[in-house]
Design a protein around this motif. Structure first.
Motif, PDB file in Angstrom:
ATOM      1  N   GLY A 197      -5.245   3.964   1.969  1.00 43.60           N
ATOM      2  CA  GLY A 197      -4.730   2.934   3.463  1.00 43.60           C
ATOM      3  C   GLY A 197      -6.243   2.589   3.496  1.00 43.60           C
ATOM      4  O   GLY A 197      -7.156   2.445   3.011  1.00 43.60           O
ATOM      5  N   LEU A 198      -5.880   1.976   4.594  1.00 41.81           N
ATOM      6  CA  LEU A 198      -7.315   1.148   5.345  1.00 41.81           C
ATOM      7  C   LEU A 198      -8.009   2.165   5.705  1.00 41.81           C
ATOM      8  O   LEU A 198      -8.112   3.177   6.290  1.00 41.81           O
ATOM      9  CB  LEU A 198      -7.067   0.015   6.894  1.00 41.81           C
ATOM     10  N   PRO A 227       8.000   7.452  -2.665  1.00 42.84           N
ATOM     11  CA  PRO A 227       8.524   6.273  -1.024  1.00 42.84           C
ATOM     12  C   PRO A 227       7.795   7.209   0.071  1.00 42.84           C
ATOM     13  O   PRO A 227       7.627   7.925   0.242  1.00 42.84           O
ATOM     14  CB  PRO A 227       9.479   6.697  -2.131  1.00 42.84           C
ATOM     15  N   ARG A 228       7.942   6.008   0.520  1.00 41.95           N
ATOM     16  CA  ARG A 228       7.512   6.361   2.008  1.00 41.95           C
ATOM     17  C   ARG A 228       9.554   7.121   2.382  1.00 41.95           C
ATOM     18  O   ARG A 228      10.277   7.331   2.237  1.00 41.95           O
ATOM     19  CB  ARG A 228       7.662   4.941   2.758  1.00 41.95           C
ATOM     20  N   SER A 229       8.237   7.744   3.458  1.00 38.89           N
ATOM     21  CA  SER A 229       9.998   8.706   3.804  1.00 38.89           C
ATOM     22  C   SER A 229      10.651   8.225   4.623  1.00 38.89           C
ATOM     23  O   SER A 229      10.098   6.516   5.475  1.00 38.89           O
ATOM     24  CB  SER A 229       8.953   9.302   5.341  1.00 38.89           C
ATOM     25  N   VAL A 281       0.999  -0.632   0.138  1.00 35.59           N
ATOM     26  CA  VAL A 281       0.112  -0.041   0.219  1.00 35.59           C
ATOM     27  C   VAL A 281       0.419   1.234  -0.043  1.00 35.59           C
ATOM     28  O   VAL A 281       0.723   2.258  -0.901  1.00 35.59           O
ATOM     29  CB  VAL A 281      -0.737  -0.066   1.074  1.00 35.59           C
ATOM     30  N   GLY A 282       1.903   1.090   0.531  1.00 33.59           N
ATOM     31  CA  GLY A 282       2.629   2.995   0.807  1.00 33.59           C
ATOM     32  C   GLY A 282       3.875   2.260   0.112  1.00 33.59           C
ATOM     33  O   GLY A 282       4.687   3.368   0.601  1.00 33.59           O
ATOM     34  N   GLN A 291      -0.233   3.292   5.350  1.00 31.25           N
ATOM     35  CA  GLN A 291      -0.570   4.372   4.160  1.00 31.25           C
ATOM     36  C   GLN A 291       0.352   4.774   3.186  1.00 31.25           C
ATOM     37  O   GLN A 291       1.579   4.975   4.078  1.00 31.25           O
ATOM     38  CB  GLN A 291      -0.894   5.345   5.005  1.00 31.25           C
ATOM     39  N   SER A 292       0.308   4.790   2.377  1.00 31.33           N
ATOM     40  CA  SER A 292       1.178   5.552   1.765  1.00 31.33           C
ATOM     41  C   SER A 292       1.451   7.133   1.935  1.00 31.33           C
ATOM     42  O   SER A 292       0.536   7.393   2.956  1.00 31.33           O
ATOM     43  CB  SER A 292       0.272   6.029  -0.093  1.00 31.33           C
ATOM     44  N   GLU A 293       2.628   7.962   1.711  1.00 34.44           N
ATOM     45  CA  GLU A 293       3.189   9.067   1.538  1.00 34.44           C
ATOM     46  C   GLU A 293       2.466   9.569   0.828  1.00 34.44           C
ATOM     47  O   GLU A 293       1.149   9.599  -0.525  1.00 34.44           O
ATOM     48  CB  GLU A 293       4.341   9.274   1.001  1.00 34.44           C
ATOM     49  N   PRO A 294       1.042  10.704   1.689  1.00 36.79           N
ATOM     50  CA  PRO A 294       0.322  12.242   0.677  1.00 36.79           C
ATOM     51  C   PRO A 294       1.217  12.168  -0.256  1.00 36.79           C
ATOM     52  O   PRO A 294       2.006  12.907  -1.018  1.00 36.79           O
ATOM     53  CB  PRO A 294       0.574  13.216   1.844  1.00 36.79           C
ATOM     54  N   GLU A 295       0.583  11.980  -1.501  1.00 38.52           N
ATOM     55  CA  GLU A 295       0.635  12.877  -2.469  1.00 38.52           C
ATOM     56  C   GLU A 295      -0.386  14.460  -2.568  1.00 38.52           C
ATOM     57  O   GLU A 295      -1.290  14.032  -2.722  1.00 38.52           O
ATOM     58  CB  GLU A 295       0.197  11.921  -4.122  1.00 38.52           C
ATOM     59  N   PRO A 296       0.517  14.624  -3.838  1.00 39.05           N
ATOM     60  CA  PRO A 296      -0.599  16.419  -4.138  1.00 39.05           C
ATOM     61  C   PRO A 296      -1.993  15.912  -4.401  1.00 39.05           C
ATOM     62  O   PRO A 296      -2.065  15.406  -5.442  1.00 39.05           O
ATOM     63  CB  PRO A 296       0.156  17.217  -4.957  1.00 39.05           C
ATOM     64  N   VAL A 297      -2.810  17.014  -4.118  1.00 42.32           N
ATOM     65  CA  VAL A 297      -4.112  17.082  -4.620  1.00 42.32           C
ATOM     66  C   VAL A 297      -4.272  17.503  -5.602  1.00 42.32           C
ATOM     67  O   VAL A 297      -3.915  19.452  -5.659  1.00 42.32           O
ATOM     68  CB  VAL A 297      -5.024  17.410  -3.714  1.00 42.32           C
TER      69      VAL A 297
END
Length: 266
Positions: free
Chosen positions: A67-68, A141-143, A17-18, A120-126
């Motif tokens: 994420g879940l 990528p994950r932090s 997922v992340g 959860q995935s790292e936030p991507e820009p909206v």
């Protein structure tokens, strides 16, 4: 190699997922929910409510994360657990784990919330003005802190060559790097310990260092407890079944980061 056990398959699906790269959300959701149902069938039987949980995205001011989440209530599981931070130790959990204390229950909730957040995935820009998002989107990528925490958890079932003290140290350090070194977090980190189980030792699991119960047992024993009032204050329409789903999926997620139990022979 694809993990062969239900725990391994769920762990593999959750870690995806992340991960960095393109993802088809529908395919990933199907992989996670299938693995969840498989492990729930083995561990919970007819008590399972995991069908109320899915993988989905949510837009935040800082970006969009995957994420879940509860499918119908449409809220991320970590947000529900966050509202339970100040909840009292449920009598049902106390009965299942008689030596458990309130502060240890708060540690269980803390680790559970952090685990779900880390997966959860790292936030991507909206995108401005975007009403719909494509089903397949690139993700960052994950932090470093998030990745270290995920890997420290994954090492519990995947690195039998490491001593439990080393696994414990790695996990405590990674937890504090991810969650920040506040006094409360430091105290909670020192209540967490990795131990071998079985005679002779067959694998590793997460335990509370003083009272002794496994994290998975403490979490799953809360399924069926009334929804805490502090959770209902935040989510007034949350049903008992949805609360049970949050607890069960959290427990099964913790179970996915445990070594498989030894197989019976003979």
């Amino acid at each position: 190699m694809h993990p062969s056990s239900p725990r391994g398959r769920l762990r593999d699906a959750l870690l995806r997922v992340g991960e960095r790269g393109d993802v088809n959300e529908a395919d990933l959701s199907a992989a996670v929910t299938t693995a969840l149902r498989e492990l729930a069938s083995e561990a919970l039987g007819e008590r399972s409510r995991v069908d109320l949980v899915t993988v989905g995205a949510e837009d935040h001011p800082w970006g969009r994360s995957l994420g879940l989440r509860l499918a119908d209530y449409d809220v991320e599981l970590p947000r529900v657990l966050l509202s339970a931070d100040r909840s009292a130790l449920p009598p049902q959990v106390q009965e299942s784990c008689p030596t458990l204390r309130q502060e240890e229950w708060e540690t269980v909730l803390l680790l559970s919330k952090l685990l779900l957040m880390a997966l959860q995935s790292e936030p991507e820009p909206v995108r401005d003005g975007a009403a719909h998002h494509p089903q397949s989107t690139p993700r960052p990528p994950r932090s470093v802190a998030r990745e270290q925490f995920c890997q420290a958890l994954a090492a519990i079932p995947e690195r039998p060559d490491l001593h439990p003290d080393e696994l414990t140290g790695q996990l405590r350090t990674a937890l504090l790097n991810f969650a920040s070194e506040t006094p409360d977090n430091k105290e909670a980190a020192h209540r967490i310990v990795v131990r071998h189980t079985g005679e002779p030792p067959q694998g590793s699991r997460l335990f509370l260092s003083r009272s002794g119960p496994a994290f998975t047992k403490a979490v799953l024993s809360a399924a069926g407890c009334p929804v805490p009032s502090c959770v209902l204050e935040e989510f007034p329409d949350l049903t008992q079944d949805e609360w049970n789903a949050v607890i069960q999926v959290t427990g099964l997620t913790l179970m996915a980061f445990e070594a498989d139990p030894p197989r019976e022979t003979g």
